[in-house]
Design a protein around this motif. Structure first.
Motif, PDB file in Angstrom:
ATOM      1  N   PRO A 130      75.130 -46.211 -10.824  1.00 56.82           N
ATOM      2  CA  PRO A 130      73.984 -45.501 -11.391  1.00 56.82           C
ATOM      3  C   PRO A 130      74.019 -44.019 -11.070  1.00 56.82           C
ATOM      4  CG  PRO A 130      73.271 -47.549 -10.360  1.00 56.82           C
ATOM      5  CD  PRO A 130      74.721 -47.376 -10.004  1.00 56.82           C
ATOM      6  N   ARG A 131      73.614 -43.210 -12.059  1.00 56.53           N
ATOM      7  CA  ARG A 131      73.496 -41.751 -11.945  1.00 56.53           C
ATOM      8  C   ARG A 131      74.804 -41.001 -12.142  1.00 56.53           C
ATOM      9  NH1 ARG A 131      70.466 -41.664  -6.141  1.00 56.53           N
ATOM     10  NH2 ARG A 131      68.830 -43.149  -6.640  1.00 56.53           N
ATOM     11  N   GLN A 132      75.911 -41.677 -12.328  1.00 58.11           N
ATOM     12  CA  GLN A 132      77.164 -40.932 -12.460  1.00 58.11           C
ATOM     13  C   GLN A 132      77.162 -40.074 -13.716  1.00 58.11           C
ATOM     14  OE1 GLN A 132      80.790 -43.274 -12.606  1.00 58.11           O
ATOM     15  NE2 GLN A 132      81.988 -41.574 -11.816  1.00 58.11           N
ATOM     16  N   SER A 133      77.797 -38.923 -13.608  1.00 58.18           N
ATOM     17  CA  SER A 133      77.892 -37.997 -14.733  1.00 58.18           C
ATOM     18  C   SER A 133      78.640 -38.620 -15.904  1.00 58.18           C
ATOM     19  CB  SER A 133      78.620 -36.724 -14.283  1.00 58.18           C
ATOM     20  OG  SER A 133      79.070 -35.984 -15.388  1.00 58.18           O
ATOM     21  N   ALA A 134      78.226 -38.237 -17.105  1.00 55.80           N
ATOM     22  CA  ALA A 134      78.874 -38.747 -18.314  1.00 55.80           C
ATOM     23  C   ALA A 134      80.269 -38.181 -18.510  1.00 55.80           C
ATOM     24  CB  ALA A 134      78.022 -38.442 -19.542  1.00 55.80           C
ATOM     25  N   ARG A 135      80.729 -37.263 -17.619  1.00 57.64           N
ATOM     26  CA  ARG A 135      82.115 -36.808 -17.751  1.00 57.64           C
ATOM     27  C   ARG A 135      83.069 -37.843 -17.175  1.00 57.64           C
ATOM     28  NH1 ARG A 135      84.175 -36.780 -13.460  1.00 57.64           N
ATOM     29  NH2 ARG A 135      82.596 -37.292 -11.969  1.00 57.64           N
ATOM     30  N   ALA A 136      82.533 -38.893 -16.525  1.00 61.92           N
ATOM     31  CA  ALA A 136      83.361 -39.984 -16.003  1.00 61.92           C
ATOM     32  C   ALA A 136      83.447 -41.099 -17.031  1.00 61.92           C
ATOM     33  CB  ALA A 136      82.780 -40.500 -14.686  1.00 61.92           C
ATOM     34  N   ASP A 156      72.398 -33.315  -4.174  1.00 61.06           N
ATOM     35  CA  ASP A 156      71.768 -33.454  -5.476  1.00 61.06           C
ATOM     36  C   ASP A 156      72.644 -34.187  -6.492  1.00 61.06           C
ATOM     37  OD1 ASP A 156      73.455 -31.284  -5.091  1.00 61.06           O
ATOM     38  OD2 ASP A 156      72.360 -29.929  -6.414  1.00 61.06           O
ATOM     39  N   GLY A 157      73.891 -34.469  -6.132  1.00 61.79           N
ATOM     40  CA  GLY A 157      74.823 -35.091  -7.063  1.00 61.79           C
ATOM     41  C   GLY A 157      74.788 -36.604  -7.042  1.00 61.79           C
ATOM     42  N   VAL A 205      75.122 -50.959 -15.532  1.00 63.02           N
ATOM     43  CA  VAL A 205      74.584 -51.136 -16.886  1.00 63.02           C
ATOM     44  C   VAL A 205      73.066 -51.269 -16.837  1.00 63.02           C
ATOM     45  CG1 VAL A 205      74.435 -52.745 -18.832  1.00 63.02           C
ATOM     46  CG2 VAL A 205      76.679 -52.094 -17.910  1.00 63.02           C
ATOM     47  N   ASP A 206      72.561 -52.078 -15.910  1.00 64.28           N
ATOM     48  CA  ASP A 206      71.110 -52.285 -15.804  1.00 64.28           C
ATOM     49  C   ASP A 206      70.381 -50.969 -15.610  1.00 64.28           C
ATOM     50  OD1 ASP A 206      71.498 -54.997 -16.069  1.00 64.28           O
ATOM     51  OD2 ASP A 206      71.277 -55.447 -13.931  1.00 64.28           O
ATOM     52  N   TRP A 207      70.990 -50.060 -14.858  1.00 61.73           N
ATOM     53  CA  TRP A 207      70.355 -48.753 -14.641  1.00 61.73           C
ATOM     54  C   TRP A 207      70.450 -47.892 -15.901  1.00 61.73           C
ATOM     55  CZ3 TRP A 207      71.798 -43.636 -14.862  1.00 61.73           C
ATOM     56  CH2 TRP A 207      70.930 -42.708 -14.286  1.00 61.73           C
ATOM     57  N   PHE A 208      71.613 -47.858 -16.518  1.00 63.79           N
ATOM     58  CA  PHE A 208      71.827 -46.977 -17.670  1.00 63.79           C
ATOM     59  C   PHE A 208      70.973 -47.363 -18.870  1.00 63.79           C
ATOM     60  CE2 PHE A 208      75.467 -45.054 -15.615  1.00 63.79           C
ATOM     61  CZ  PHE A 208      75.582 -43.819 -16.231  1.00 63.79           C
ATOM     62  N   ASN A 239      66.340 -43.528 -18.015  1.00 63.21           N
ATOM     63  CA  ASN A 239      67.623 -43.063 -17.500  1.00 63.21           C
ATOM     64  C   ASN A 239      68.565 -42.645 -18.621  1.00 63.21           C
ATOM     65  OD1 ASN A 239      66.775 -43.650 -14.860  1.00 63.21           O
ATOM     66  ND2 ASN A 239      67.468 -45.773 -15.036  1.00 63.21           N
ATOM     67  N   LEU A 240      68.578 -43.420 -19.679  1.00 61.73           N
ATOM     68  CA  LEU A 240      69.494 -43.154 -20.789  1.00 61.73           C
ATOM     69  C   LEU A 240      69.202 -41.811 -21.460  1.00 61.73           C
ATOM     70  CD1 LEU A 240      71.889 -44.429 -22.282  1.00 61.73           C
ATOM     71  CD2 LEU A 240      70.248 -45.511 -23.837  1.00 61.73           C
ATOM     72  N   THR A 241      67.935 -41.387 -21.438  1.00 62.11           N
ATOM     73  CA  THR A 241      67.591 -40.109 -22.065  1.00 62.11           C
ATOM     74  C   THR A 241      68.234 -38.915 -21.369  1.00 62.11           C
ATOM     75  OG1 THR A 241      65.556 -39.974 -20.744  1.00 62.11           O
ATOM     76  CG2 THR A 241      65.370 -40.914 -22.960  1.00 62.11           C
ATOM     77  N   ASN A 242      68.733 -39.110 -20.147  1.00 59.52           N
ATOM     78  CA  ASN A 242      69.421 -38.022 -19.435  1.00 59.52           C
ATOM     79  C   ASN A 242      70.845 -37.803 -19.934  1.00 59.52           C
ATOM     80  OD1 ASN A 242      67.440 -37.239 -17.347  1.00 59.52           O
ATOM     81  ND2 ASN A 242      67.689 -39.348 -16.630  1.00 59.52           N
ATOM     82  N   TYR A 243      71.317 -38.669 -20.827  1.00 63.30           N
ATOM     83  CA  TYR A 243      72.709 -38.638 -21.266  1.00 63.30           C
ATOM     84  C   TYR A 243      72.800 -38.326 -22.756  1.00 63.30           C
ATOM     85  CZ  TYR A 243      73.808 -40.516 -16.703  1.00 63.30           C
ATOM     86  OH  TYR A 243      73.932 -40.678 -15.350  1.00 63.30           O
TER      87      TYR A 243
END
Length: 333
Positions: free
Chosen positions: A182-188, A13-14, A314-317, A322-326
């Motif tokens: 794409p999909r990486q956690s914002a803690r990175a 799931d990660g 960047v294109d994904w974020f 997608n951006l609303t998840n962050y």
């Protein structure tokens, strides 16, 4: 010829796990995705997968040996990615890192040994090396736990290798350097930079920008996992998966700003700074062993490959869905 048995992917799931699950599905493998049980019935990033009807889901907790055993039944190979990875969170909750990363790995190994699976690929991290004592860092580099997170991963790695040496459990240890995409956690750091810029901010809050990293695009990391899984020469080995390209955090900001066509000012945010002796100042992968044993090498290597990977990230974020998840204005530990 694809082996006609299921592959268990823990941590499916990660960030990396979801990309790996999707690539395996595309390649024709039968997959059981071990996801973290929660009351929302969320499968993490797999909730959004176009392949969500093409794999079996097992919701459980890697810390529970009975659930791990049940999940592994009927599987021929195990790709073990489930772990806690946020370094700042490990400073105030180290106990859960021992339970999840070390005990969780032990649960996987015990089940694999009892069920006689044909391969366990255990996920390590470049953080186990600590600040480079020489570069590029090969697999013989000393290990140094500079955070409770990295210490727990050293423990998990050694547990995995001990099962190979003690019981001949067919274990291979993959050691990815700093994966991004794409999909990486914002803690990175890369998602932190991109998400702030994508929401219109031009003063970017960061910790130290002097440390260097060896960034590896997620598709290259995924291909490394598959190569480890399918190559018998990997059994009993620790293998770095990295780009063999070193770049500082400050230079990474500049590269992202160039890709996004913006001007950036960096603001040091004290809360984002690691304790002085805990900061890993330099990481740079020697990937010669992966090339020799696995025939693996990065498709996104060097500065040009890095910028290509950043563009795809960047294109994904910047896609609104997608951006609303962050939460770009919040520091994620």
């Amino acid at each position: 010829m694809v082996e006609n048995k299921k592959i268990l992917v823990t941590g499916a799931d990660g960030f990396i796990g979801s990309h790996l699950t999707e690539k395996l599905i595309k390649d024709g493998y039968e997959i059981k995705a071990f996801v973290y049980y929660n009351s929302f019935n969320s499968w993490g990033w797999l909730d959004h997968s176009p392949y969500k009807n093409e794999f079996e889901v097992f919701a459980g907790d890697i810390r529970d040996p009975h659930g791990v055993m049940e999940a592994m039944k009927g599987c021929s190979k195990v790709l073990h990615l489930a772990s806690l990875i946020a370094i700042p969170y490990s400073y105030h909750s180290p106990d859960t890192y021992v339970d999840t990363n070390i005990k969780g790995t032990l649960n996987v190994l015990q089940a694999a040994r009892q069920l006689e699976v044909s391969k366990v690929v255990h996920t390590s991290t470049s953080e186990v090396y600590g600040t480079a004592q020489y570069v590029p860092i090969d697999e013989n580099h000393p290990l140094q736990g500079q955070s409770p997170y990295s210490a727990s991963k050293i423990g998990a790695d050694q547990m995995a290798l001990s099962f190979y040496r003690s019981f001949e459990t067919p274990v291979a240890v993959i050691r990815p350097f700093n994966t991004y995409g794409p999909r990486q956690s914002a803690r990175a750091v890369i998602p932190t930079i991109i998400s702030q810029l994508a929401t219109g901010q031009r003063k970017i809050k960061l910790g130290s920008i002097a440390p260097t990293r060896d960034f590896n695009y997620v598709q290259d990391t995924v291909n490394g996992f598959i190569a480890m899984m399918n190559n018998e020469r990997a059994v009993g080995e620790v293998i770095n998966i990295g780009s063999n390209y070193e770049i500082s955090i400050g230079q990474t900001v500049e590269a992202i700003a160039e890709v996004m066509g913006v001007t950036v000012e960096i603001v040091t945010d004290e809360v984002r700074l690691r304790p002085e002796k805990s900061e890993v100042e330099r990481l740079w992968a020697d990937n010669a062993k992966a090339k020799k044993l696995l025939g693996w090498e990065p498709s996104y290597g060097g500065i040009e490959g890095f910028k290509r990977g950043l563009q795809e990230t960047v294109d994904w974020f910047i896609h609104p869905a997608n951006l609303t998840n962050y939460k770009a204005d919040v520091y994620n530990i």
